[in-house]
Write a protein that holds these residues in place. Structure first.
Motif, PDB file in Angstrom:
ATOM      1  N   LYS A 198       0.744  -1.107   0.244  1.00 49.19           N
ATOM      2  CA  LYS A 198       0.380  -0.448   0.061  1.00 49.19           C
ATOM      3  C   LYS A 198       1.099   1.297   0.300  1.00 49.19           C
ATOM      4  O   LYS A 198       0.466   2.163   0.095  1.00 49.19           O
ATOM      5  N   LYS A 199       2.272   1.176  -1.001  1.00 44.95           N
ATOM      6  CA  LYS A 199       2.505   2.564  -0.845  1.00 44.95           C
ATOM      7  C   LYS A 199       3.787   2.333  -1.524  1.00 44.95           C
ATOM      8  O   LYS A 199       3.390   2.337  -2.639  1.00 44.95           O
ATOM      9  N   ALA A 200       5.190   2.628  -1.263  1.00 41.71           N
ATOM     10  CA  ALA A 200       6.093   2.651  -2.231  1.00 41.71           C
ATOM     11  C   ALA A 200       5.844   1.335  -3.052  1.00 41.71           C
ATOM     12  O   ALA A 200       6.686   0.560  -2.923  1.00 41.71           O
ATOM     13  N   PRO A 201       6.325   1.215  -4.569  1.00 39.60           N
ATOM     14  CA  PRO A 201       6.805   0.022  -5.726  1.00 39.60           C
ATOM     15  C   PRO A 201       8.680   0.079  -5.033  1.00 39.60           C
ATOM     16  O   PRO A 201       9.432   0.416  -4.724  1.00 39.60           O
ATOM     17  N   THR A 202       8.885  -1.003  -4.627  1.00 35.95           N
ATOM     18  CA  THR A 202       9.654  -1.748  -4.430  1.00 35.95           C
ATOM     19  C   THR A 202      10.719  -2.472  -5.024  1.00 35.95           C
ATOM     20  O   THR A 202      10.095  -3.439  -5.653  1.00 35.95           O
ATOM     21  N   PHE A 203      11.625  -2.653  -5.434  1.00 34.79           N
ATOM     22  CA  PHE A 203      12.430  -3.083  -6.587  1.00 34.79           C
ATOM     23  C   PHE A 203      12.747  -4.723  -6.046  1.00 34.79           C
ATOM     24  O   PHE A 203      13.048  -4.466  -4.707  1.00 34.79           O
ATOM     25  N   LEU A 204      12.292  -5.262  -7.210  1.00 36.39           N
ATOM     26  CA  LEU A 204      12.835  -6.705  -6.689  1.00 36.39           C
ATOM     27  C   LEU A 204      13.722  -7.254  -7.918  1.00 36.39           C
ATOM     28  O   LEU A 204      14.749  -7.660  -7.574  1.00 36.39           O
ATOM     29  N   PHE A 205      13.684  -6.560  -9.926  1.00 40.70           N
ATOM     30  CA  PHE A 205      14.731  -7.568 -10.378  1.00 40.70           C
ATOM     31  C   PHE A 205      14.639  -6.132 -11.712  1.00 40.70           C
ATOM     32  O   PHE A 205      13.812  -5.974 -11.807  1.00 40.70           O
ATOM     33  N   THR A 216      -6.803  21.893 -10.743  1.00 41.24           N
ATOM     34  CA  THR A 216      -7.778  20.766 -11.021  1.00 41.24           C
ATOM     35  C   THR A 216      -9.431  20.151 -11.045  1.00 41.24           C
ATOM     36  O   THR A 216      -9.805  20.758 -11.057  1.00 41.24           O
ATOM     37  N   GLN A 217      -8.949  19.158 -11.818  1.00 39.16           N
ATOM     38  CA  GLN A 217     -10.404  18.642 -12.543  1.00 39.16           C
ATOM     39  C   GLN A 217     -10.491  17.332 -11.945  1.00 39.16           C
ATOM     40  O   GLN A 217      -9.380  16.554 -11.283  1.00 39.16           O
ATOM     41  N   GLN A 218     -11.817  16.149 -11.583  1.00 36.90           N
ATOM     42  CA  GLN A 218     -12.360  14.838 -10.888  1.00 36.90           C
ATOM     43  C   GLN A 218     -10.957  14.212 -11.553  1.00 36.90           C
ATOM     44  O   GLN A 218     -10.509  13.361 -10.371  1.00 36.90           O
ATOM     45  N   GLU A 219     -10.143  14.156 -12.772  1.00 28.17           N
ATOM     46  CA  GLU A 219     -10.152  13.621 -13.116  1.00 28.17           C
ATOM     47  C   GLU A 219      -8.476  13.458 -12.597  1.00 28.17           C
ATOM     48  O   GLU A 219      -8.031  12.075 -14.039  1.00 28.17           O
ATOM     49  N   ASP A 220      -8.301  14.003 -11.968  1.00 25.59           N
ATOM     50  CA  ASP A 220      -6.342  14.467 -12.058  1.00 25.59           C
ATOM     51  C   ASP A 220      -6.497  13.475 -10.442  1.00 25.59           C
ATOM     52  O   ASP A 220      -4.950  13.311 -10.175  1.00 25.59           O
ATOM     53  N   SER A 221      -7.700  13.393 -10.336  1.00 23.93           N
ATOM     54  CA  SER A 221      -7.455  11.688  -8.516  1.00 23.93           C
ATOM     55  C   SER A 221      -6.326  10.629  -8.890  1.00 23.93           C
ATOM     56  O   SER A 221      -6.958  10.273  -9.627  1.00 23.93           O
ATOM     57  N   ALA A 222      -5.796  10.680  -8.588  1.00 20.37           N
ATOM     58  CA  ALA A 222      -4.654   9.783  -8.452  1.00 20.37           C
ATOM     59  C   ALA A 222      -3.819   9.760  -7.665  1.00 20.37           C
ATOM     60  O   ALA A 222      -3.415  10.403  -6.637  1.00 20.37           O
ATOM     61  N   VAL A 223      -2.716   8.575  -7.312  1.00 18.08           N
ATOM     62  CA  VAL A 223      -1.108   8.583  -6.367  1.00 18.08           C
ATOM     63  C   VAL A 223      -0.109   9.260  -7.495  1.00 18.08           C
ATOM     64  O   VAL A 223      -0.055   8.440  -8.761  1.00 18.08           O
ATOM     65  N   TYR A 224       0.453  10.224  -7.284  1.00 17.11           N
ATOM     66  CA  TYR A 224       1.211  10.203  -8.083  1.00 17.11           C
ATOM     67  C   TYR A 224       2.910  10.427  -7.087  1.00 17.11           C
ATOM     68  O   TYR A 224       2.833  10.188  -5.981  1.00 17.11           O
ATOM     69  N   LEU A 225       3.508   8.925  -7.919  1.00 17.67           N
ATOM     70  CA  LEU A 225       4.104   8.622  -7.337  1.00 17.67           C
ATOM     71  C   LEU A 225       5.507   9.609  -7.766  1.00 17.67           C
ATOM     72  O   LEU A 225       6.022   9.836  -9.474  1.00 17.67           O
ATOM     73  N   CYS A 226       6.613   9.530  -7.523  1.00 15.08           N
ATOM     74  CA  CYS A 226       8.411  10.379  -7.691  1.00 15.08           C
ATOM     75  C   CYS A 226       9.215   9.061  -7.370  1.00 15.08           C
ATOM     76  O   CYS A 226       9.205   8.154  -6.674  1.00 15.08           O
ATOM     77  N   ALA A 227      10.498   8.866  -8.562  1.00 17.36           N
ATOM     78  CA  ALA A 227      11.418   7.891  -8.703  1.00 17.36           C
ATOM     79  C   ALA A 227      12.345   8.489  -8.583  1.00 17.36           C
ATOM     80  O   ALA A 227      12.406   9.802  -9.814  1.00 17.36           O
ATOM     81  N   SER A 228      13.586   8.193  -8.043  1.00 20.24           N
ATOM     82  CA  SER A 228      14.991   8.822  -8.728  1.00 20.24           C
ATOM     83  C   SER A 228      15.882   7.233  -8.949  1.00 20.24           C
ATOM     84  O   SER A 228      15.729   6.635  -7.974  1.00 20.24           O
ATOM     85  N   TYR A 240      14.023   4.566  -7.400  1.00 19.60           N
ATOM     86  CA  TYR A 240      14.074   3.981  -6.152  1.00 19.60           C
ATOM     87  C   TYR A 240      12.666   4.911  -5.851  1.00 19.60           C
ATOM     88  O   TYR A 240      12.542   6.206  -6.040  1.00 19.60           O
ATOM     89  N   PHE A 241      11.538   4.520  -5.409  1.00 22.09           N
ATOM     90  CA  PHE A 241       9.724   5.175  -5.310  1.00 22.09           C
ATOM     91  C   PHE A 241       9.618   6.111  -4.140  1.00 22.09           C
ATOM     92  O   PHE A 241      10.276   4.921  -2.982  1.00 22.09           O
ATOM     93  N   GLY A 242       8.850   7.569  -4.423  1.00 17.79           N
ATOM     94  CA  GLY A 242       8.286   7.345  -3.180  1.00 17.79           C
ATOM     95  C   GLY A 242       7.168   7.104  -2.784  1.00 17.79           C
ATOM     96  O   GLY A 242       6.070   6.116  -3.459  1.00 17.79           O
ATOM     97  N   ALA A 243       6.180   6.983  -1.173  1.00 15.52           N
ATOM     98  CA  ALA A 243       5.006   6.128  -1.235  1.00 15.52           C
ATOM     99  C   ALA A 243       4.521   7.271  -1.766  1.00 15.52           C
ATOM    100  O   ALA A 243       3.042   6.947  -1.893  1.00 15.52           O
ATOM    101  N   GLY A 244       4.582   8.235  -2.513  1.00 13.53           N
ATOM    102  CA  GLY A 244       3.276   8.543  -3.205  1.00 13.53           C
ATOM    103  C   GLY A 244       2.269   9.724  -2.642  1.00 13.53           C
ATOM    104  O   GLY A 244       2.106   9.817  -1.635  1.00 13.53           O
ATOM    105  N   THR A 245       1.592  10.599  -3.750  1.00  9.79           N
ATOM    106  CA  THR A 245       0.533  11.379  -2.868  1.00  9.79           C
ATOM    107  C   THR A 245      -0.444  11.390  -3.102  1.00  9.79           C
ATOM    108  O   THR A 245      -0.357  10.408  -4.622  1.00  9.79           O
ATOM    109  N   ARG A 246      -1.551  10.826  -2.411  1.00 11.71           N
ATOM    110  CA  ARG A 246      -2.862  10.749  -3.316  1.00 11.71           C
ATOM    111  C   ARG A 246      -4.095  11.776  -3.305  1.00 11.71           C
ATOM    112  O   ARG A 246      -4.105  12.658  -2.004  1.00 11.71           O
TER     113      ARG A 246
END
Lengths: 111, 121
Positions: free
Chosen positions: A40-47, B82-94, B111-117
């Motif tokens: 229920k949170k961040a995607p975690t890397f596997l492979f 913002t519009q209703q169709e913008d509702s989502a989880v926004y994920l950041c990765a580095s 590698y991903f963060g936990a996101g903003t819902r």
């Protein structure tokens, strides 16, 4: 347009079972394929897989890539309830940095 | 930091409001990505930065979406009106690497963060 298709979309098994998740792809100038686990949170890397026929293994999880047939599988043996998650497959094409994801497979392990 | 940090974790906005979502990548990571994940779907690419340069914004759905990374570290994704169709989880990765020409390896793993819902009412 690059495309990733995962199957099944949903899978329910009992603890201890072995599961195989599938990922097929179409991508221009393939560079790599990655598997992630998302609870229920961040995607975690596997492979990360780049070469055909070489199995990557980590504990009960393993994955292999077939670049000729354009697919990958993720195997989980002796499943545990903690393996319940959405498993995401993604590809990267040459000259691009972005990940193109499939829809994911929702895996549920029942005790 | 130890991982990618995103804030806020949850955001509720009324339709028409502007929102700003923050991403703090792993220290030293050159590349930063934003993805949008609708319910039951895989993440979809929005935009990519290499240091402070926005090299790919092909996934931004409209001109209401704007992203910046002015000092090559923290990034902000802004959504105007913002519009209703913008509702989502926004994920950041580095990722550590900023190059695409080399053989892919550990430096290219995102590698991903936990996101903003984001919920737009």
């Amino acid at each position: 347009e690059d495309k990733v298709v995962q199957s099944p979309l949903s899978l329910v098994v009992h603890e201890g079972d072995t599961v195989t998740l599938n990922c097929s792809y179409e991508v221009t100038n393939f560079r790599s394929l990655l598997w992630y686990k998302q609870e229920k949170k961040a995607p975690t890397f596997l492979f990360m897989l780049t070469s055909s026929g070489i199995e990557k293994k980590s504990g009960r999880l393993s994955s292999i890539l077939d670049k000729k047939e354009l697919f990958s599988i993720l195997n989980i043996t002796a499943t545990q309830t903690g393996d319940s998650a959405v498993y995401l497959c993604a590809v990267v094409g040459q000259g691009a940095q972005k990940l193109v994801f499939g829809q994911g497979t929702r895996l549920t392990i029942n005790p | 930091g130890a991982g990618v940090s995103q804030s806020p974790r949850y955001k509720v906005a009324k339709r028409g409001q502007d929102v700003a979502l923050r991403c703090d990548p792993i220290s030293g990571h050159v590349s930063l990505f934003w993805y949008q994940q609708a319910l039951g779907q895989g993440p979809e690419f929005l935009t990519y930065f290499q240091n402070e340069a926005q090299l790919d914004k092909s996934g931004l759905p409209s001109d209401r979406f704007f992203a910046e990374r002015p000092e090559g570290s923290v990034s902000t994704l802004k959504i105007q009106r913002t519009q209703q169709e913008d509702s989502a989880v926004y994920l950041c990765a580095s990722s550590l690497s900023g190059t695409s020409g080399q053989r892919p390896g550990a430096k290219n793993i995102q590698y991903f963060g936990a996101g903003t819902r984001l919920s737009v009412l």
